[in-house]
Design a protein around this motif. Structure first.
Motif, PDB file in Angstrom:
ATOM      1  N   ARG A 211       0.833  -1.203   0.000  1.00  0.00           N
ATOM      2  CA  ARG A 211       0.000   0.000   0.000  1.00  0.00           C
ATOM      3  C   ARG A 211       0.872   1.260   0.000  1.00  0.00           C
ATOM      4  N   ILE A 212       1.930   1.255   0.813  1.00  0.00           N
ATOM      5  CA  ILE A 212       2.857   2.387   0.848  1.00  0.00           C
ATOM      6  C   ILE A 212       3.472   2.592  -0.527  1.00  0.00           C
ATOM      7  N   ARG A 213       3.881   1.508  -1.147  1.00  0.00           N
ATOM      8  CA  ARG A 213       4.468   1.607  -2.476  1.00  0.00           C
ATOM      9  C   ARG A 213       3.496   2.198  -3.480  1.00  0.00           C
ATOM     10  N   ASP A 214       2.273   1.699  -3.489  1.00  0.00           N
ATOM     11  CA  ASP A 214       1.299   2.142  -4.484  1.00  0.00           C
ATOM     12  C   ASP A 214       0.856   3.579  -4.252  1.00  0.00           C
ATOM     13  N   GLU A 215       0.732   3.968  -2.998  1.00  0.00           N
ATOM     14  CA  GLU A 215       0.234   5.303  -2.681  1.00  0.00           C
ATOM     15  C   GLU A 215       1.323   6.370  -2.781  1.00  0.00           C
ATOM     16  N   HIS A 216       2.587   5.989  -2.565  1.00  0.00           N
ATOM     17  CA  HIS A 216       3.642   7.003  -2.430  1.00  0.00           C
ATOM     18  C   HIS A 216       4.837   6.732  -3.342  1.00  0.00           C
ATOM     19  N   GLY A 217       4.651   5.908  -4.356  1.00  0.00           N
ATOM     20  CA  GLY A 217       5.765   5.580  -5.239  1.00  0.00           C
ATOM     21  C   GLY A 217       6.397   6.801  -5.880  1.00  0.00           C
ATOM     22  N   LEU A 219       6.397   9.887  -4.803  1.00  0.00           N
ATOM     23  CA  LEU A 219       7.100  10.657  -3.772  1.00  0.00           C
ATOM     24  C   LEU A 219       8.466  10.040  -3.477  1.00  0.00           C
ATOM     25  N   ILE A 220       8.497   8.726  -3.393  1.00  0.00           N
ATOM     26  CA  ILE A 220       9.758   8.033  -3.117  1.00  0.00           C
ATOM     27  C   ILE A 220      10.748   8.283  -4.257  1.00  0.00           C
ATOM     28  N   ARG A 221      10.293   8.175  -5.476  1.00  0.00           N
ATOM     29  CA  ARG A 221      11.191   8.413  -6.617  1.00  0.00           C
ATOM     30  C   ARG A 221      11.718   9.847  -6.609  1.00  0.00           C
ATOM     31  N   GLU A 222      10.879  10.774  -6.200  1.00  0.00           N
ATOM     32  CA  GLU A 222      11.260  12.177  -6.202  1.00  0.00           C
ATOM     33  C   GLU A 222      12.271  12.500  -5.117  1.00  0.00           C
ATOM     34  N   ARG A 223      12.096  11.939  -3.925  1.00  0.00           N
ATOM     35  CA  ARG A 223      12.901  12.347  -2.779  1.00  0.00           C
ATOM     36  C   ARG A 223      14.173  11.522  -2.591  1.00  0.00           C
ATOM     37  N   TYR A 224      14.247  10.350  -3.211  1.00  0.00           N
ATOM     38  CA  TYR A 224      15.439   9.510  -3.031  1.00  0.00           C
ATOM     39  C   TYR A 224      16.512   9.910  -4.053  1.00  0.00           C
ATOM     40  N   GLY A 233      18.297   6.365   5.492  1.00  0.00           N
ATOM     41  CA  GLY A 233      16.860   6.076   5.459  1.00  0.00           C
ATOM     42  C   GLY A 233      16.544   4.626   5.184  1.00  0.00           C
ATOM     43  N   TYR A 234      15.278   4.261   5.339  1.00  0.00           N
ATOM     44  CA  TYR A 234      14.828   2.921   4.969  1.00  0.00           C
ATOM     45  C   TYR A 234      14.770   2.800   3.442  1.00  0.00           C
ATOM     46  N   ASN A 235      14.995   1.595   2.943  1.00  0.00           N
ATOM     47  CA  ASN A 235      15.032   1.361   1.499  1.00  0.00           C
ATOM     48  C   ASN A 235      13.633   1.215   0.916  1.00  0.00           C
ATOM     49  N   LEU A 236      12.834   2.255   1.058  1.00  0.00           N
ATOM     50  CA  LEU A 236      11.497   2.209   0.465  1.00  0.00           C
ATOM     51  C   LEU A 236      11.555   2.055  -1.047  1.00  0.00           C
ATOM     52  N   ASP A 237      12.662   2.493  -1.639  1.00  0.00           N
ATOM     53  CA  ASP A 237      12.778   2.363  -3.100  1.00  0.00           C
ATOM     54  C   ASP A 237      12.876   0.900  -3.544  1.00  0.00           C
ATOM     55  N   SER A 238      13.292   0.013  -2.643  1.00  0.00           N
ATOM     56  CA  SER A 238      13.344  -1.410  -2.996  1.00  0.00           C
ATOM     57  C   SER A 238      11.952  -2.002  -3.195  1.00  0.00           C
ATOM     58  N   GLU A 242       9.869  -1.297 -10.221  1.00  0.00           N
ATOM     59  CA  GLU A 242      11.100  -1.455 -10.996  1.00  0.00           C
ATOM     60  C   GLU A 242      12.187  -2.204 -10.229  1.00  0.00           C
ATOM     61  N   HIS A 243      12.013  -2.373  -8.905  1.00  0.00           N
ATOM     62  CA  HIS A 243      12.952  -3.150  -8.108  1.00  0.00           C
ATOM     63  C   HIS A 243      12.320  -4.448  -7.612  1.00  0.00           C
ATOM     64  N   GLY A 244      11.154  -4.811  -8.168  1.00  0.00           N
ATOM     65  CA  GLY A 244      10.582  -6.128  -7.917  1.00  0.00           C
ATOM     66  C   GLY A 244       9.921  -6.312  -6.571  1.00  0.00           C
TER      67      GLY A 244
END
Length: 1001
Positions: A211-217, A219-224, A233-238, A242-244
């Protein structure tokens, strides 16, 4: 929680953990003090330390802590720089027992490991497969895979292999509530199979992460930051598509704040068969950084930066001297490594890079190496960075904090210029620091800064600098951490890098995994402020009755302060190497016990806590502390740490000082008197000519056992006394014609062990030296360096005995005469201990400068000397610890090579006897275990006729008394004297004497 309730909970915890967990459960003050910090600026005394024997025991330990409401933190090698390994929690130390390589699938290039396995040990076990785990931090001899997972470690090899997150297949993890599952990458089908129709915790966790991935993907791409060294930070980008949706990758780098890692499936890479190293010199480190983008294009397997300040620090400390001379011209250097299937391929890649950059504005000076041994020497310059920049003589103490920021590679040069300007603004700059170095090929910069952490004002400046440095790094699109994680150092600053929305997601994830905030609380998420829990700080104040007592040693390299000496350890953990690698001696007691408090670092932590500079210190009785005494009890005083520790911690000296203070005005253990007063005792025996009687009585087993028990000694054979001492032999020596001396006079010091136990060593030395043209003299009066009193901490007596000897030798050394020491430990007293006990005394300084070893005399002071030939002689050398740490063995190696001998220096470390140590009751098991690590097995495997070189009396005794396959150690003087006798026999047909075995007198 009230103190009474807390005490009741702790008593219950100790009982339940001891009953339910197989392994060591320690609530004692000594163990807790040893784990009170890591390599960071922070300090938090743990509740307890648990070393589970299996990962299932770790599961049970977490269950007990959950029921009792106690926080938990996992720990590997304890070398973290951001404070993530220390906490007011129950520490789970996996490194002692949970270090198994569970399985290997060479075809799939994977393996499964337990978290406590050390990286170098893992790669040694993987060597037959031609595979290895790719990431390799500078602490690879002692960092654990679990710690690397916790911090998302990298190292120089990440240029080729990436960070840990890029090399993890799956993780077996445990949640605080007892839920256990395997974290891995999940495609849509695998995800659906895991969560559909399920309401358990595993499904809940994965649904929320999705849910975090789908709702904030977005934002994560923008801020990382899109850089290779984003570790903060935590590896939310994983979790992104695109990172499976890689849940294992997401948990890497979470610093034990979300889960406890029980096992890990690692992805492996092929070993690089051949390497070529090119060192490029530039006018300054920023211009070296400017050249990095053009070099990265050529795909080096490592690309490191080093500035002249780091080189200067290493020169001051005498580190890597040969390698430093190999550097090209410049004050900023890039170390570029290329790999290939063979040297020719690696060389070709290096030459292609050189040709390309030679036609640009970044043309450097060049040094080119494809000899693995020379490459390793140069690589050691870079890996020594942390230790080299700490506690440099004449410079302010430096600290971590801003030690591993990372920025885009194409902006690295400008970032370094702005960082240097920030140093200037805050008053941290000088001609000698701070040094800048790091993994420049990925934009990661290491540094240690002279934060004034001893004062409130200095701490406040440290905070302001950290805030400004974070702003600077973020302005470059960088990461606050490019390798070492956030912990407490940077946790508070993450909002500057990620923004409040992403930090809110970190808090959401933390609540999902650990709703009660009991997994390493106060780190990364809802962190303690970066200026709290400091190991030093403006309020740190050692007790005056501890730090202020008159000292016996002067501690000249620590501002004449025991408090400064106790604070010398920076926690790099090199003393925790279990498998002997690279010729280091330290720390033998840790090598055979695996216990943190028996490492140099652990003991340094206890001595620091003994100063009682914090209100919550577990060590409250200062010099009288039994916890500190127990930790030091298994210190062999080998002095290995004096040379092998990057911070030059000298635990042998600290131990002697502690024992002197601990037993001030008190009776000592019987063994201290028996072994300490050994020189006086054997002198009486020699004067009364009782040696034969004493030897016979010692050979009667019941008498020996009773005597040993009464004296507080181990039940082992005492060394046999010689029937005639060296001084007696010298006095009675017939006045036969001898070669005319051509080189002057040398005084052979009749140390206790040579004089009364092994006089044949002194006789052999006289034979060789006279043949070499020296006029040898031996004092007639009884002299002693005080070694046995120093090693037992009877420093008042030691100083009196040593003073008498210094005065007796003063006329000789004032006239420029040399003093020859045959016993390494006694020679070390003159070269090291005496100057520390009598700092500034000119006679002591002269004695230090005029004392030589046997090999030094023949190689450095005997121009044109040709040793007798040892052609065809095969030898193994057990180098005495003090010779390794203080005296050096280079002269011995040179002399043996010139004689034609084929000599192998054993990588065996301490023999385990270590003077009085191996004879003291309670030390026998550790003493023998030290010898059985390398020394004894190697001697048993040696070919018949192999000469065993052992200059140390302790080494020869240990070899003789334990099962060494019949080998007997010989001093270098005996080996050369034997060669002289053979030469004489060849010329005359007559053997003139026996100088290779025991005395024939």
């Amino acid at each position: 929680m009230s103190h009474l309730l807390l005490d009741a909970t702790l008593a219950t915890a100790e009982r339940q953990l001891s009953e339910r967990v197989d392994g060591e459960v320690s609530f004692d003050a000594g163990t807790r003090a040893a784990y009170s910090t890591d390599s960071s600026n922070f300090r938090q005394v743990p509740i307890a330390v648990v070393c589970p024997r299996t990962v299932e025991d770790a599961v049970e330990a977490v269950a007990v802590c959950r029921r009792l409401g106690l926080p938990v933190v996992s720990r590997g090698g304890g070398t973290s720089l951001a404070g993530q390994c220390c906490n007011e929690a129950v520490v789970l130390d996996f490194s002692r027992h949970c270090h198994r390589l569970v399985s290997v699938d060479a075809e799939a290039r994977t393996c499964v490991v337990e978290p406590g396995i050390v990286l170098d040990d893992l790669n040694r076990q993987l060597a037959p497969t031609g595979l290895r785990f790719g990431p390799e931090p500078a602490t690879h001899p002692n960092c654990t895979i679990g710690g690397m997972i916790g911090n998302n470690s990298c190292g120089a090899t990440a240029q080729r292999t990436g960070k840990v997150v890029d090399n993890i297949r799956s993780l077996d993890v445990l949640l605080r509530d007892g839920t256990r599952f395997t974290a891995r990458a999940l495609d849509d089908e695998a995800y659906a199979a895991l969560v559909d129709g399920r309401t358990d915790r595993v499904a809940e966790v994965h649904r929320e992460l999705r849910r975090i991935r789908d709702e904030h993907g977005d934002l994560i791409r923008e801020r990382y930051p899109d850089i290779p060294r984003r570790v903060s930070g935590y590896n939310l980008d994983s979790l992104l598509p695109e990172h499976g949706f890689d849940v294992a990758g997401f948990l890497v780098g979470s610093e034990a704040t979300l889960v406890t890692v029980l096992r890990a499936e690692l992805e492996l890479v092929p070993v690089v068969r051949a390497r070529t190293l090119v060192v490029l010199g530039y006018p300054d480190i920023a211009r070296a950084a400017d050249a990095v983008p053009s070099i990265v294009e050529h795909d080096p397997i490592a690309l490191e930066g080093v500035d002249h300040k780091l080189v200067h620090d290493e020169q001051l400390k005498g580190m890597n001297p040969d390698a430093l001379e190999e550097l090209p011209d410049g004050t900023g250097f890039l170390m570029v490594q290329f790999g290939g299937e063979d040297t020719e391929e690696a060389d070709a890649r290096a030459h292609a890079m050189l040709e390309a950059i030679g036609h640009t504005e970044h043309e450097p000076t060049v040094a080119f190496y494809d000899d693995p041994e020379r490459e390793q020497e140069l690589w050691a310059v870079r890996e020594a960075g942390l230790g080299a920049t700490a506690h440099v003589a004449g410079q302010p103490d430096t600290f971590e904090g801003w030690e591993d920021s990372a920025v885009p590679v194409d902006r690295l040069g400008d970032y370094l210029r702005d960082l240097q300007a920030l140093y200037d603004e805050f008053g941290y700059s000088s001609d000698t620091g701070p040094a800048l170095y790091g993994h420049f090929g990925q934009g990661c910069v290491h540094t240690r800064i002279p934060f004034g952490l001893y004062s409130t004002e200095g701490v406040a400046t440290y905070r302001r600098f950290m805030e400004r440095a974070a702003d600077l790094c973020v302005s470059y699109g960088g990461s606050l951490s490019g390798e070492h994680g956030d912990g407490q150092s940077r946790g508070e600053l993450l909002v500057k890098m990620f923004g409040s929305e992403v930090v809110g997601l970190f808090e959401r994830v933390k609540t999902l995994f650990d709703p009660d905030d009991m997994q390493n609380p106060g780190k990364v998420v809802r962190p303690a402020p970066l200026d709290h829990h400091l190991r030093l700080g403006g309020t740190w104040s050692p007790r005056r009755d501890v730090a202020g007592l008159p000292l016996h040693f002067d501690f000249p390299h620590d501002g004449h302060s025991f408090a400064q000496a106790a604070n010398r350890c920076v926690g790099v953990g090199k003393c925790r190497q279990l498998a002997h690698d690279g010729g280091d001696v330290m720390c033998p007691s840790y090598q055979v016990t695996g216990e943190e408090r028996f490492s140099t670092r652990g003991r340094a932590r206890l001595l620091f806590e003994m100063l009682d500079g914090h209100r919550d210190s577990p060590i409250t009785d200062g010099w009288r502390s039994d916890e500190v005494k127990d930790a030091l009890d298994l210190c062999l005083a080998c002095k290995g740490c004096k040379s092998d520790c990057p911070a030059s911690v000298d635990m042998a000296t600290y131990k002697a000082e502690f024992l002197a203070q601990h037993y001030r005005h008190r009776l000592r253990p019987r063994a201290d008197y028996v072994t300490g007063y050994l020189p006086a005792g054997v002198r009486v025996v020699d004067r009364l000519r009782l040696a034969p009687l004493v030897n016979r009585l010692a050979g009667v087993r019941p008498l020996r056992r009773a005597g040993s028990r009464l004296a507080g000694l181990e039940d082992r054979d005492p060394p046999a006394l010689a029937t005639r001492s060296l001084q007696t032999w010298w006095r009675d020596r017939p006045s036969t014609a001898r070669p005319e001396p051509a080189r002057g006079s040398v005084l052979l010091f009749p140390d206790t062990f040579t004089n009364y136990f092994h006089p044949e060593v002194g006789q052999a030395a006289v034979r060789v030296l006279e043949d070499a043209g020296w006029d040898v003299t031996i004092p007639s009066e009884p002299l002693c360096c005080g070694l046995t009193w120093i090693s037992t901490g009877q420093l008042d007596v030691a100083k009196r005995r040593l003073r008498r000897t210094i005065d007796a030798l003063a006329p000789h050394v004032r006239a420029g005469g040399l003093v020859l020491g045959l016993e390494p430990s006694c020679t070390t007293v003159f070269r090291s201990d005496a100057p520390d006990l009598f700092s500034g005394d000119p006679d002591v300084d002269r004695l230090r400068d005029h004392t030589v070893t046997f090999a030094e005399l023949l190689t450095e002071h005997s121009d044109g000397y040709e040793p007798p030939r040892l052609d065809g002689t095969s030898a193994v050398a057990q180098v005495h610890c003090h010779q390794h740490a203080v005296l050096g063995w280079d002269a011995d190696r040179t002399l043996l090579e010139h004689s034609g001998a084929d000599v192998e220096r054993l990588e065996s470390g301490c023999c385990g006897l270590a003077g009085n140590f191996g004879f003291t009751a309670g030390h026998g098991e550790v003493s023998e275990a030290c010898a059985e690590r390398v020394l004894l097995p190697r001697l048993r495997a040696a070919d018949p006729g192999t000469v065993v070189l052992a200059d140390g009396f302790s080494c020869r005794t240990q070899i003789s008394q334990l099962d060494s396959g019949g080998a007997e150690g010989q001093h270098l003087a005996q080996v050369l004297a034997g060669a002289l006798d053979r030469r004489t026999q060849d010329h005359t047909g007559d053997h003139t004497g026996d100088h290779t075995g025991r005395s024939t007198t």
